[in-house]
Design an enzyme around this catalytic site. Structure first.
Site, short mmCIF file in Angstrom:
data_model
loop_
_atom_site.label_atom_id
_atom_site.label_comp_id
_atom_site.label_asym_id
_atom_site.label_seq_id
_atom_site.Cartn_x
_atom_site.Cartn_y
_atom_site.Cartn_z
CE1 TYR A 125 -3.48 2.38 1.03
CE2 TYR A 125 -2.00 3.35 2.16
CZ TYR A 125 -3.13 3.99 1.79
OH TYR A 125 -3.88 4.89 1.85
CB THR A 126 3.55 2.71 2.22
OG1 THR A 126 4.15 1.10 2.67
CG2 THR A 126 2.82 2.92 3.43
#
Lengths: 210, 210
Positions: A125-126
């Protein structure tokens, strides 16, 4: 000035629509379908139905500023993180560039500054958020990037800090305060070209995000 | 000249190692663990154990060229597509730039040229490949990008085409021919700065990839 809110039917999006409407601004709210359009209309926005996974350039018509606060959420798979959170944001940046948008406020995430340093569990996600942020930074579009901590449903306090709290349990912010921070950025040219970590805190938003 | 092969234990990777070894070149083969190291050593490579999801910059030591042919494969989720196929490739490009690598051969994919135009089912994958390719294109690192069609285990033919066949059923190429194409690119400076669609066909590789 008309602001397009991408992800207007999301949790932060709806709070932002309401906040802007309360201050006599009528944002353009990009949503997926008619029931969502009705929902944001009742909050005071002008809805536009568009698909973030398709061609949504028509949603930008007549808009000067853009807020990207769309997210696929925790209930769908990483394929949607790619298509919505990353690719949707990158396409929005490309349209913003083509249309000469004056400010692009990106709701990013803590951890996007360095995915390698964060927890493995959310790294995919990051990474996606970082790639989208980097695309905005390289685009030439005037940007403001907000990187809020863990999101909560606490009421708005109007007070934040723009650096990481030491303790993990303090690394949160309410969605309501993120909405207030976005509203502040839209009205403050001094926030253009800035990247702000964003957590709950003790400083008034206007003083903290200069 | 030493070439680092990232993804050397993959299907294309092993074919490439063998091909280079057959021609008296000893590539550096980046692999994940000791059993894989033993496997590529027996094929004629010098193994280096490194983690594509961590810091793998030591693998580049003393190398002049890089081939990226790593892929998370169909058995893992889209989170691994993000971390391996996209982010791993982007980090490899960053290391290549920092180290002044003379040629970066990226094994991309058909569809990466325009994910919007391709099938929805693999769009998250083609987006990740496009983002990695675009990162290489913007990096300043001398590149060659290969975009092969559907991969098969047919034997090498040494013959390809560099444009899309009309019929979907013709849009394939053997892994063995992809390996031969990579080998050709590594030895042909004229392929630097080029992006080649790659399918089975009737033209000798050297004539087709000029």
């Amino acid at each position: 000035m008309t602001t397009l809110i991408i992800g207007a039917h999301g949790q932060i999006g709806q709070l932002l629509v309401q906040e802007l409407a309360d201050h006599h601004q009528k944002p353009r709210a990009m949503v997926r379908n008619e029931p969502q359009a009705e929902a944001v209309r009742s909050l005071g926005a002008e809805p536009v139905i568009a698909d973030l996974e398709g061609d949504f350039s028509h949603a930008f018509e007549g808009c000067d500023k853009v807020v990207f606060t769309a997210g696929s959420g925790a209930k769908t798979g990483a394929d949607k993180t790619i298509l919505v959170d990353m690719w949707g944001a990158m396409k929005a940046v490309d349209i913003a560039r083509a249309r000469g948008i004056q400010q692009f406020v990106m709701v990013s995430s803590r951890g996007a500054e360095d995915p390698e340093a964060g927890p493995a569990k959310i790294k995919h996600y990051t990474v996606c958020k970082k790639v989208a942020d980097d695309h905005l930074l390289a685009s030439g579009v005037p940007y403001t990037i907000l990187r809020p901590g863990r999101l909560t449903d606490d009421p708005a306090s109007g007070r934040v800090i723009n650096h990481w709290p030491e303790k993990a349990e303090d690394q949160w912010i309410s969605r309501a305060d993120v909405a207030l921070a976005i509203e502040h950025c839209l009205g403050s040219p001094g926030t253009i070209g800035k990247i702000y970590p964003l957590f709950h805190g003790d400083q008034p938003i206007a003083a903290c995000l200069g």
